[in-house]
Every structure is written in C-alpha cells, then in structure tokens.
Design an enzyme around this catalytic site. Structure first.
Site: not given
Ligand code: AMP
Ligand code: MG
Length: 540
Positions: A109, A130, A142-143, A200, A207, A277, A287
């Site tokens: 994301g 990232k 927001d990515g 990274r 995953r 994930d 992560d």
């Molecule tokens: P995480 O468990 O924090 O690693 O993230 C879970 C999911 O949320 C993954 O698919 C990430 O890519 C997505 N994600 C986390 N933060 C953001 C963000 N700010 N914008 C877009 N996707 C996010």
């Molecule tokens: Mg993650």
C-alpha cells in the site's frame, strides 16, 4: 549532475515482473487486483527531497560508490523523483491474517519496488521505496510514511543486520519536504508530521500473504506460478518444483523462520505486528512498525498499543505465533501438494527445532560449550524465573554475567552470608528498582549463581573462551526504544546527528566501544511510559 556512466553501470534485472503475471490495468486507483502478482505504479514526486543518512555497508554491497551515494541523483532516485535506467517500478499483491483474522487483499500500500540488482557479494537484491505514494493496494490510506517511523525502520534494519539477525536492509532515509497527517494514537488528535522515505533492500519481499491471497481466491494457477518462481529464484538448491519440492521448501521456510525467532528471543526484540503479511518467506525480519526491545525482562510485554488488550504479539508469544503463521502458509500451499500429512509433520517438527535452537542459544548466552539436558533445563528455567522476579534489564544482565568471577564463587554460597550485592556487583546495573532486591530475590539469585557455578565447573570451556562466547552472543548495545525516540525528537527539530551516532554505535553491538557507554545504559525513568518509548501504535 552525476556522471551518466555511474548510473548506467548499475544494471537492473527485473525477474519478478518478467516472470510473473502483472495487472493489465495501468491507472493507479485503489482496487481489488485479481490474477496478478503485481501492478506497475510510479512513485510520486516530492516537493523538497533532502538526504538524512545512508548505510555505507548496504551501499557497498550493492556496488554503489560513495560518489553516487553523496550525489543529488541518489537523493532524487531514492525520494521517488527520478528513475534510473532499467528500473520498472511495481507494487505487489498480497493478503494476510491480521491479529488472527483473514483480512483479504492488503498488498504494497505504500511500498514501491524499483528493480532488482545482481550484486557480486549478496546476489539478487530488490530496491524498494517505502512511503512514496499510493498504489492500487493503498485501500483508504495515503501511501506515505512519516519521519519518526522511517527513522525507526532505517535504524532498526541496520541494527538487526549488525546484530547478526536475518532482516530486510535499509539503504537510505530521505525527507520528502512535505507534511503528512497522522493521528498517532487513533484518538482524534491528528497532527501534521514530516514525510520521509526509506529505501529498503532484500533479495525478495515476498511474504506468507503473497501465497495466501491466491489460495484464498482459489487461483491455483497464479499460486503455482508464484511458488515455482520463488523456489527457482530464492531456493534453487531445492530442485525443480514438484509436490516433493514444495514440501522441502515449506520445511526450509519453517527452519528459517524458527532461526529468526530464536535470534529475536536472544536479543529481546519484539516485532509487535506478526501478521502473516509481515512474515517473509526468506525468514527475514520485515516491516518495522511498532517494534520494541525488551528493557526489563517481561515475556508478556508488547510495545504495540493496538495489541494492548489482546496481547497476541508479546515477546513470549513470538515462537507460538510464528508457528501459527507457518500453519497459515501451509494451508495456503496445500493445494499444490494435495497431501496434508507432510505439511503437518513439518509443523509438528517446529516445536522440536525451536526447542533445540533455543537451548543452543541459551547455552551460548551462558557461555556453555553445549546444552546439557541433564542440568541445563532447570538452569535455564530458574534463570527465566529470576529475570522476571524483579525489573531486570535483559541486555545488561546477560552482558554483565560474563564479568562475574563465577569461577571463584565462595563455597556454600547460597547458605553463606556473603553479600550478594558485592559479589554480583556487575549485575547491579541491570536493576530498574534496586529497592526490589529483597530477601526472597537475594536467595533466588544466590542459589541460581551457585547452580550456574557448578555447571561452569563441569564445562570444558576456558574462562577466556567462555567470556568470548558470551560477548559474541549477548550484545552490549541494542537499539533501545528511548534512544531512537531521542534521535526522532532531535530530527523533528532538524538535527539528524543522533541518527548518525546511533547507527555508528549499532555497527558494533558486541564491542565495548569506550566513550559510548551511555548508549548501553538502561532506560531512564522518564521514558518508562512515554509514547514512542514503550508505547507505539500501528500509525506510521
Ligand atoms: P502493516 O501491518 O502496518 O505492515 O500494514 C498492513 C497493510 O496496510 C499493508 O498492506 C500496508 O501496505 C498497508 N499500509 C500501511 N500503512 C499505509 C499507508 N500509510 N498507506 C497505504 N497503505 C498502508
Ligand atoms: Mg506490513
């Protein structure tokens, strides 16, 4: 402008996109992506990119010259403002179990893979930004990434590497020059924070969830393509993919995952969000979100406030959770094998593997030549009880143990009236509340030291070899939560010096480093319950 020759000498060999099915949709909007392992997407350009730091070791591994790393081109590329020739950026599709529940499609994301380089020293390496803007997998987010979490990811990736723990790496950390809104504790207090991007690096960012998504959708064709690709690329020694090789592959993932967890348990690392994930099929720590390092030894501790009530991802639960995650991966690849029993056998074997690995690791922490089941089960169990009895800094305790004159423990120590605080002086630094050292604790410590001394007496290692082994296993420096927080607070004021200083110290975590002792001190009291130090959320 950097010499074109330097840029053009870096070759990209993008096997992932060349070999696996991609998403035909070219526009970048949030959606469910089916039948594809990735979507092509470009990083968003940023207003005022600015370098903060890069990792020399990582750059060297990639064959990047210092000249390139110091150049404006480097900052432009690793802030998403320019692509190097041969880069073919994309975001991966994956799913995952979050906090024990199937969450459906997640995906990169806010991660964008730039391309793969074949390095002389470390083989294939994928470069990934990232925080460089939305992708089809961004859902309602927001990515982007903020400075505090990017500092945490950058420093911890490199610290883990230097500690000898399998991990994804970090090449660079840059500011975007833009502000990002975050509600740090999801409590209705959004704030603008500086945006940042980490580059990274890993042989692959695949995953468990990359396989789960295709299996959950019944898309066995892509599931098989991805498994075959992964085996051929990252596990070529296993041979041509077939049901027997899929089982061998699963065995190897279990083994690597188990080894990674043992390293976490050795150093007091708590990942904080062990969703499927966030589990690499290469057994790399991946992560870095609300992770933390144990200060006082407490198996029930998690830094993640999002998990405060469930306490699923506490320090002590990590080995079990890894197994649960492996079982999900086993379920996901079952359709390729059509026989549950070898997968089940592998899962059952994990307990044995873990126990053997844990025992060996603990024997090394105690400076023993090898684990002896006759004596060491109780030695380790009693130590675990001792460490948890009063607030004891795990890192300082183990490191200081090597400084005790254990070979000259007085006769009948536990019954004698020898003052424990004098004999065990090196350990005294480890206690957060010295007033907790009461009579029952003193007695427990005395009897454990006596047990340890007896064990040492029958061990063939010399004093020197024992200390050496302990100092190679028990780091003096770990990336203490409060230290990173101090570096973050300075960086938010525009002073990046402590990030550099912390990286420098973390380059040699097992060395004494005279003059750097403050970085080995236990957490000061002000940091006990401070957000960012002991309390973190997934908001990053
Ligand atoms: P995480 O468990 O924090 O690693 O993230 C879970 C999911 O949320 C993954 O698919 C990430 O890519 C997505 N994600 C986390 N933060 C953001 C963000 N700010 N914008 C877009 N996707 C996010
Ligand atoms: Mg993650």
């Amino acid at each position: 402008m950097l010499d074109k020759r330097i840029i053009e000498s870096i070759e990209f060999d993008n096997q992932f996109v060349k070999n696996l099915p991609g998403d035909p949709e070219k526009n970048n909007f949030r959606r469910q992506v089916e039948g594809a392992c990735y979507s092509r997407v470009h990083p968003v350009k940023t207003a005022g990119p600015k370098r903060i730091i890069h990792s020399k070791e990582m750059a060297q591994d990639l064959g990047f010259s210092e000249e390139f790393c110091e150049s404006d081109t480097f900052v432009r590329v690793f802030s998403g403002n320019a692509l190097m020739p041969g880069m073919d950026p994309f975001a991966m599709c994956y799913g995952g179990h979050q906090f024990g529940n199937w969450a459906g499609q997640l995906g990169d994301g806010r991660a964008i893979n730039l391309g793969e380089i074949i390095t002389p020293a470390s083989g294939r390496q994928m470069l990934q930004l990232k925080g460089s803007g939305p992708t089809p997998y961004s859902r309602n987010a927001d990515g982007l990434a903020v400075l505090r979490s990017s500092i945490r990811e950058f420093l911890c990736s490199e610290a883990m590497f230097h500690l000898g723990i399998p991990t994804t790496r970090a090449l660079s950390l840059v500011l975007t020059g833009e502000q990002v809104e975050r509600d740090m504790f999801y409590d209705g207090h959004p704030k603008l924070e500086p945006g940042a991007i980490v580059c990274r690096v890993a042989p692959s960012f695949i995953r468990f969830g990359n396989f789960e998504i295709f299996s959950s959708r019944g898309d066995l064709k892509v599931l098989k393509q991805l498994a075959d690709y992964t085996i051929k690329t990252d596990f070529p020694h296993l041979g041509e993919p077939c049901p027997r090789v899929y089982v061998k592959w699963f065995e190897e993932i279990c083994k690597k995952t188990c080894e990674m967890i043992i390293h976490w348990m050795r150093t007091g690392f708590v990942h904080g969000v062990m969703n499927t994930d966030n589990m690499s099929v290469l057994g790399l720590t991946i992560d870095y979100g609300p992770y933390g390092w144990l200060e006082n030894f407490d198996p029930g501790w998690t830094p993640n406030t999002t998990d405060a009530s469930m306490r699923r991802y506490t320090f002590g639960n990590q080995p079990q959770i890894a197994l649960w995650n492996l079982a999900q991966l086993g379920n996901a690849i079952y359709p390729l094998i059509q026989d549950a029993s070898p997968l089940q056998d592998t899962i059952n074997e994990y307990h044995r593997l873990y126990q053997i690995g844990f025992n060996d690791m603990m024997a090394a922490k105690l400076g023993l030549s090898a684990f002896n089941p006759l004596t060491d089960d109780s030695l380790i169990q009693d130590l675990m009880t001792l460490l948890a009895m009063i607030e004891t800094d795990m890192t300082i305790f183990y490191r200081s143990l090597a400084h005790l004159d254990i070979d000259h423990l007085p006769e009948d120590f536990s019954k004698s009236d020898t003052d424990i605080q004098t004999f065990a002086r090196p350990l005294m630094d480890a206690y957060y509340r010295p007033q907790q050292i009461d009579t029952p604790y003193r007695e427990h410590l005395k009897s454990w030291l006596e047990q340890y001394a007896r064990r040492i007496h029958s061990d063939p290692l010399s004093v020197e070899s024992r200390r050496k082994k302990m100092n190679h296993t028990n780091p003096k420096y770990v990336l203490r939560n409060y230290l990173t927080q101090l570096a973050i607070e300075k960086a938010e004021q525009g002073d990046f010096s402590m990030i550099h200083e912390l990286l420098e110290v973390m380059r040699h975590p097992y060395d004494e480093q005279p003059g750097k002792e403050t970085f080995a001190r236990k957490r000061p009291d002000w940091a006990r319950v401070k957000p960012g130090c002991s309390m973190l959320s997934c908001s990053s």
